[in-house]
Design an enzyme around this catalytic site. Structure first.
Site, PDB file in Angstrom:
ATOM      1  N   ARG A 158       0.815  -1.210   0.000  1.00 20.45           N
ATOM      2  CA  ARG A 158       0.000   0.000   0.000  1.00 20.45           C
ATOM      3  C   ARG A 158       0.853   1.267   0.000  1.00 20.45           C
ATOM      4  NH1 ARG A 158      -3.089   1.819  -2.681  1.00 20.45           N
ATOM      5  NH2 ARG A 158      -4.133  -0.190  -2.523  1.00 20.45           N
ATOM      6  N   LYS A 188       2.789  24.614  -2.724  1.00 18.78           N
ATOM      7  CA  LYS A 188       1.530  23.986  -2.311  1.00 18.78           C
ATOM      8  C   LYS A 188       1.643  22.474  -2.481  1.00 18.78           C
ATOM      9  CE  LYS A 188      -1.078  28.117  -3.558  1.00 18.78           C
ATOM     10  NZ  LYS A 188      -2.080  28.724  -4.460  1.00 18.78           N
ATOM     11  N   LYS A 245       5.540  39.290  -1.274  1.00 20.06           N
ATOM     12  CA  LYS A 245       4.137  39.357  -1.689  1.00 20.06           C
ATOM     13  C   LYS A 245       3.487  40.595  -1.064  1.00 20.06           C
ATOM     14  CE  LYS A 245       3.693  34.466  -2.646  1.00 20.06           C
ATOM     15  NZ  LYS A 245       2.801  33.279  -2.620  1.00 20.06           N
ATOM     16  N   GLU A 249       5.909  40.124  -6.063  1.00 23.96           N
ATOM     17  CA  GLU A 249       4.566  39.938  -6.611  1.00 23.96           C
ATOM     18  C   GLU A 249       3.871  41.283  -6.720  1.00 23.96           C
ATOM     19  OE1 GLU A 249       1.511  36.859  -5.052  1.00 23.96           O
ATOM     20  OE2 GLU A 249       0.958  38.767  -4.132  1.00 23.96           O
ATOM     21  N   ASP A 255       0.228  38.692 -10.623  1.00 25.13           N
ATOM     22  CA  ASP A 255      -0.713  37.815  -9.940  1.00 25.13           C
ATOM     23  C   ASP A 255      -2.149  38.145 -10.304  1.00 25.13           C
ATOM     24  OD1 ASP A 255      -1.337  35.747  -8.036  1.00 25.13           O
ATOM     25  OD2 ASP A 255      -2.009  37.332  -6.673  1.00 25.13           O
TER      26      ASP A 255
END
Length: 290
Positions: A98, A133, A165, A199, A220
């Site tokens: 598995r 992510k 950002k 960004e 963005d």
């Protein structure tokens, strides 16, 4: 790149999660002397990734298990194709099954999806790249899967590059400095090898970010028209990355705007594991394998 030590650690953690005190079912039902022969079979077409993780799962459970792959990572395969064979003590094969399958299915799913994105932008100069992510603990394997699918990797971690950002920029300019000056001062504090990415979410931010010394400017959630305008305004003075709203229906049009990089979180955060199966025959002690 995943080192052998890191791979062993990742797979060992997965095995400990799945069988913390051993495989009670196999130890109860399967004779210790029984052997097994198995085939890793594709139920659908795709691109292979995760062979090392699959092989490591069986090796860590039982070193006597032999795993032989017929397809290499990064290669395409057809539905029904045998990708690998597994032979050895049956208890070990069943215990590792598995975890080995989970890893190779997920990594092959990432490689397959990445290959679709890469094919969609063929003919442009845009690179398809991943994001942070990723599944916690599996980033190294998932980044390798993106490369196996023909994509490229973004920064590996928060330690590898500076990516400013909107929230970072708000803090940076809170003391009253204009954006360009604030970025230049930050740039001066960095080592000469450190990459600075910034960004922006509006076209009117680009000039200040260029003046601040950004190496890459991320546009963005820009419209296609604004992406093209951003590429024209930057004019080769920084790498142009597009992010946000990227999917297989939109990626070709995004690439056509002239951006250099397209980052796609979906490659890892919402991918579907590929359907692969392990077809297994267990042979009692003394029985000859077919």
């Amino acid at each position: 790149m995943t080192t052998d030590r890191e791979l062993d650690r990742l797979v060992a953690a997965a095995l400990d999660e799945d069988a913390p005190w051993g495989d009670l079912t196999s130890e109860t039902l399967i004779p210790a002397e029984a052997t097994a022969a198995a085939a890793l079979v594709a139920r659908e077409p795709g691109v292979l990734s995760g062979s090392d993780a699959f092989r490591t799962a069986f090796r860590l459970v039982e070193p006597a298990i032999a795993v032989e792959f017929r397809v290499r990572d990064g290669e395409r395969f057809a539905a029904g194709q045998v990708l690998a064979t597994v032979d050895g003590p049956a208890r070990g094969v069943l215990t590792a099954e598995r975890v080995g399958l989970n890893l190779v299915q997920r990594m092959s799913g990432i490689a397959t999806l990445t290959a679709e994105y890469v094919a969609a932008v063929a003919g442009s100069h845009a690179r398809i790249v991943d994001t942070r992510k990723t599944t916690p603990g599996l980033r190294s394997l998932e980044r390798r899967a993106v490369r196996d699918g023909g994509g490229r990797n973004h920064r590996r971690s928060l330690s590898d590059a500076v990516m400013a950002k909107d929230n970072h920029l708000a803090v940076l300019t809170a003391g009253g400095l204009d954006l360009a000056t604030a970025l230049r001062q930050a740039r001066d504090r960095l080592g000469h090898t450190v990459h600075l990415e910034v960004e922006v979410d509006r076209l009117d931010q680009i000039d200040a970010v260029l003046a601040g010394g950004a190496d890459t400017i991320m546009l963005d959630n820009f419209s296609l028209a604004d992406l093209a305008a951003g590429v024209e305004r930057i004019a080769g003075r920084a790498i142009v990355e597009a992010s946000g709203g990227v999917n297989l229906d939109t990626v070709a049009a995004i690439a056509a705007t002239g951006v250099d990089v397209i980052s796609v979180g979906a490659l890892t955060h919402s991918v579907r594991s590929l359907d692969l199966g392990l077809d297994l025959d267990v042979h009692p002690a003394g029985a000859a394998a077919p």
